[in-house]
Design an enzyme around this catalytic site. Structure first.
Site, PDB file in Angstrom:
ATOM      1  N   HIS A  24       0.875  -1.164   0.000  1.00 20.04           N
ATOM      2  CA  HIS A  24       0.000   0.000   0.000  1.00 20.04           C
ATOM      3  C   HIS A  24       0.916   1.219   0.000  1.00 20.04           C
ATOM      4  CE1 HIS A  24      -3.538   2.376   0.592  1.00 20.04           C
ATOM      5  NE2 HIS A  24      -3.053   2.914   1.700  1.00 20.04           N
ATOM      6  N   HIS A  36      -3.326   9.062   1.550  1.00 24.06           N
ATOM      7  CA  HIS A  36      -3.338   7.861   0.725  1.00 24.06           C
ATOM      8  C   HIS A  36      -4.717   7.638   0.132  1.00 24.06           C
ATOM      9  CE1 HIS A  36      -4.964   5.185   4.150  1.00 24.06           C
ATOM     10  NE2 HIS A  36      -4.868   6.401   4.649  1.00 24.06           N
ATOM     11  N   CYS A 109      -3.453   2.835  -5.348  1.00 25.61           N
ATOM     12  CA  CYS A 109      -2.788   3.712  -4.381  1.00 25.61           C
ATOM     13  C   CYS A 109      -1.361   4.070  -4.799  1.00 25.61           C
ATOM     14  CB  CYS A 109      -2.797   3.070  -2.990  1.00 25.61           C
ATOM     15  SG  CYS A 109      -2.011   1.449  -2.929  1.00 25.61           S
TER      16      CYS A 109
END
Length: 157
Positions: A24, A36, A109
């Protein structure tokens, strides 16, 4: 407690959170916060893996890590000139709260974070996953061919 490897983050840095099966990504904006692209709960974008939408959030770094390790990974700095940190931070903070389209292959992401830092949407994990899938598919096809040949030989004997 999440583990950080390497130097502590500086504002504007790409942060890579090491998750099982994927990474991530976010942008460190200072004072212990990261911006994010994630699901509504803020843990990761994995739950949106099949597409749809995700939200831009500003969360505490340790909350995003959620017990996983993380590191500064400005991996394209040798190939591209990053925007100045203050521009990266402003652009990231301006997006907080917005809902954005999400696609694991073209708008995830990592794409989000690299676009903020470098002005280009890049995701090596998508390329790596495609490579692994191609290699795995070729290996599976080879195994099927070998078993078919062996079966054919047995039937002919």
């Amino acid at each position: 407690m999440p583990l950080i490897s390497g130097p502590p983050p500086k504002p504007g840095d790409l942060i890579e959170f090491i998750r099982p099966f994927y990474q991530h990504w976010g942008i460190y904006v200072g004072d212990g916060y990261v911006v994010h692209l994630t699901d509504q709960e803020g843990w990761s974008s994995f739950s949106s893996a099949f597409g749809g939408t995700a939200v831009v959030r500003k969360d505490r770094l340790e909350n995003v890590a959620n017990g996983c390790s993380y590191r500064v990974n400005n991996k394209y700095d040798q190939k591209m000139i990053p925007y100045p940190p203050e521009e990266v931070i402003k652009a990231a903070l301006d997006l907080v709260g917005q809902t954005m389209n999400y696609s694991v292959t073209s708008a995830n992401c990592e794409h989000f974070a690299t676009e903020l830092r470098y002005g280009r949407c890049i995701s090596e994990q998508v390329v790596q996953a495609a490579t692994y899938a191609a290699v795995g598919g070729a290996a599976l096809a080879s195994l099927i061919a070998v078993f078919s040949i062996l079966r054919s030989k047995r039937q002919n004997q």
